[in-house]
Design an enzyme around this catalytic site. Structure first.
Site, PDB file in Angstrom:
ATOM      1  N   TYR A 142      20.693  63.286  32.147  1.00  0.00           N
ATOM      2  CA  TYR A 142      21.278  62.257  31.274  1.00  0.00           C
ATOM      3  C   TYR A 142      22.207  62.863  30.226  1.00  0.00           C
ATOM      4  O   TYR A 142      23.163  62.227  29.798  1.00  0.00           O
ATOM      5  CB  TYR A 142      20.171  61.503  30.521  1.00  0.00           C
ATOM      6  CG  TYR A 142      19.636  60.297  31.241  1.00  0.00           C
ATOM      7  CD1 TYR A 142      18.940  60.433  32.427  1.00  0.00           C
ATOM      8  CD2 TYR A 142      19.825  59.022  30.717  1.00  0.00           C
ATOM      9  CE1 TYR A 142      18.428  59.326  33.070  1.00  0.00           C
ATOM     10  CE2 TYR A 142      19.318  57.900  31.360  1.00  0.00           C
ATOM     11  CZ  TYR A 142      18.621  58.062  32.531  1.00  0.00           C
ATOM     12  OH  TYR A 142      18.120  56.965  33.166  1.00  0.00           O
ATOM     13  N   LYS A 192      10.169  68.085  41.024  1.00  0.00           N
ATOM     14  CA  LYS A 192      10.695  68.316  42.373  1.00  0.00           C
ATOM     15  C   LYS A 192      10.835  69.827  42.534  1.00  0.00           C
ATOM     16  O   LYS A 192      11.904  70.375  42.819  1.00  0.00           O
ATOM     17  CB  LYS A 192      12.045  67.575  42.522  1.00  0.00           C
ATOM     18  CG  LYS A 192      12.629  67.569  43.921  1.00  0.00           C
ATOM     19  CD  LYS A 192      11.882  66.690  44.911  1.00  0.00           C
ATOM     20  CE  LYS A 192      12.447  66.866  46.304  1.00  0.00           C
ATOM     21  NZ  LYS A 192      11.651  66.190  47.340  1.00  0.00           N
ATOM     22  N   ASP A 224       9.020  62.385  45.057  1.00  0.00           N
ATOM     23  CA  ASP A 224       9.092  61.464  46.213  1.00  0.00           C
ATOM     24  C   ASP A 224       7.687  61.001  46.602  1.00  0.00           C
ATOM     25  O   ASP A 224       7.442  59.824  46.855  1.00  0.00           O
ATOM     26  CB  ASP A 224       9.850  62.097  47.393  1.00  0.00           C
ATOM     27  CG  ASP A 224       9.387  63.509  47.728  1.00  0.00           C
ATOM     28  OD1 ASP A 224       8.611  64.108  46.946  1.00  0.00           O
ATOM     29  OD2 ASP A 224       9.803  64.030  48.784  1.00  0.00           O
ATOM     30  N   ASP A 248      12.713  57.364  34.492  1.00  0.00           N
ATOM     31  CA  ASP A 248      13.475  56.113  34.524  1.00  0.00           C
ATOM     32  C   ASP A 248      13.135  55.344  35.796  1.00  0.00           C
ATOM     33  O   ASP A 248      12.820  54.152  35.763  1.00  0.00           O
ATOM     34  CB  ASP A 248      14.977  56.432  34.474  1.00  0.00           C
ATOM     35  CG  ASP A 248      15.827  55.184  34.535  1.00  0.00           C
ATOM     36  OD1 ASP A 248      15.501  54.217  33.834  1.00  0.00           O
ATOM     37  OD2 ASP A 248      16.822  55.170  35.300  1.00  0.00           O
ATOM     38  N   ASP A 252      10.360  51.832  36.341  1.00  0.00           N
ATOM     39  CA  ASP A 252      10.747  50.537  36.924  1.00  0.00           C
ATOM     40  C   ASP A 252       9.844  50.223  38.114  1.00  0.00           C
ATOM     41  O   ASP A 252       9.398  49.092  38.294  1.00  0.00           O
ATOM     42  CB  ASP A 252      12.208  50.544  37.407  1.00  0.00           C
ATOM     43  CG  ASP A 252      13.180  49.985  36.367  1.00  0.00           C
ATOM     44  OD1 ASP A 252      12.918  50.166  35.158  1.00  0.00           O
ATOM     45  OD2 ASP A 252      14.193  49.368  36.753  1.00  0.00           O
TER      46      ASP A 252
END
Ligand code: IPM
Ligand code: MG
Length: 361
Positions: A142, A192, A224, A248, A252
């Site tokens: 970001y 990851k 994942d 983020d 959601d």
């Protein structure tokens, strides 16, 4: 009597409507405890751009810095989609997070018993879910540099830099372990590390910090796999710690366990004792604007988180949460969580019902 200054940044779309309900609730809380709020409004997002040519005016950031806490609605509208990236409404969110050094984003995903049937997932899988996602908020891809779109050898390339330094990882790790200590003492760090170097460092630091919290059981999961496990068996999670972009996306996703984005609050915190920012995790939903149908519960719960994390008033948090549960138990629903046999109410009525419950307690 304790007095608190609250910066009220309603923003765009349905932001002002849901913030109005949260303020009603805070005024009810004021009547219950020996506290007084001073609310000061300022513009943020598209509405600030319209007036000042920037989505985050200096005066807004100054007001926030000089407050005890910030209540934020949401920013953005389709009409700003064609603006250059530096002045898009979303930039204001990134700017205020960075400007207030709010590096720790707490996003609880709690499934209310009363709403188990609004979840698209099987009731037996979601009943009792209570996950706290701790998302790092001021680093990662970001904010990393270099970034941009450039032409190299006649071809355009776009790039961002996924980068964390060890101090940034360490401070979010401490928040995550401390949070886990107050919950189920289980922390899952999501990364990851099988592919990304930045994730390898993340994992190393998590393990290093874990030595200071021997009671917390630390596990690691690739992002994942975590995305899959949150749907498959969400009850395995207690506290999750992850970076900005993974957080983020996963937050959601986790919101759907409860059936609606309109239910999930968030707290963004910096160093101890500094100003905290509270906002629903949903966006400005411009299509719902002015129709009195947006769900105010996420914003009201954000106000409850403010009572808990900024003003250390767990009692007020519990009072607000209980009032919401009672209203849901009585069968009242906004459109996003409506189901057969329930009573449909608008944004403002939902707020009024919650206030009534608070005053009854
Ligand atoms: C969120 C939002 C923001 C983010 C956007 C609007 C900049 O999606 O708060 O989750 O990506 O952080
Ligand atoms: Mg998001």
């Amino acid at each position: 009597m304790a007095k608190y200054k609250i910066a009220v940044l309603s923003g765009d779309g349905t932001g002002p409507e849901v913030i109005a309900e949260a303020l009603k609730v805070l005024k009810a809380v004021e009547r219950k405890y020996d506290i007084e709020f001073e609310f000061n409004e300022a513009l943020i997002g598209g509405c600030a751009y319209d007036k000042f040519g920037t989505p985050l005016p200096d005066s807004t950031l100054e007001l926030a810095k000089n407050s005890d806490a910030v209540m934020l609605g949401a920013v953005g509208d389709w009409k700003y989609d064609t603006l250059p990236p530096e002045v898009r409404p979303e930039r204001a969110l990134l700017g205020i997070r960075k400007g207030l050094n709010l590096f720790a984003n707490l996003r609880p995903a709690i499934v209310f018993e009363e709403l188990v049937s609004s979840s698209p997932l099987k009731a037996e899988n979601v009943a009792g879910v209570n996950i706290m996602i701790i998302r790092e908020l001021t680093g990662d891809v970001y904010f990393g540099t270099p970034k941009g779109i450039e032409t190299q050898n006649g071809k355009r390339i776009g790039f961002n830099n996924m980068i964390y330094n060890e101090d940034e990882i360490r401070r979010i790790a401490h928040v995550a372990f401390k949070t886990a200590m107050q919950r189920g003492k289980k922390l899952c760090s999501v990364d990851k590390a099988n592919v990304l170097d930045v994730s390898r460092l993340w994992r190393e630091i998590m393990i290093e910090v874990s030595k200071e919290y021997p009671e917390v059981e630390l596990s690691h999961m690739y992002v994942d796999n975590a995305a899959m496990q949150i749907i498959r068996a969400p009850k395995q999670f207690d506290t999750i710690a992850t970076g900005n972009i993974f957080g983020d996306i996963l937050s959601d996703e986790a919101s759907m366990l409860s059936g609606s984005l309109g239910l999930l609050p968030s707290a963004s915190l910096g160093d101890d004792g500094k100003v905290g920012l509270y906002e629903p995790i949903h966006g400005s939903a411009p299509d719902l604007k002015g129709k009195d149908i947006a769900n105010p519960i996420a914003t009201i719960l954000s106000a409850a988180m403010m009572m808990k994390y900024s003003f250390k008033n767990d009692d007020a948090y519990n009072l607000i949460e209980k009032a919401i549960k009672n209203v849901l138990k009585q069968g009242y629903r906004t459109q996003d969580i409506m189901s057969e046999g329930k009573t449909l109410v608008g944004t403002s009525k939902m707020g009024d019902l919650i206030v009534e419950e608070i005053l009854k307690q």
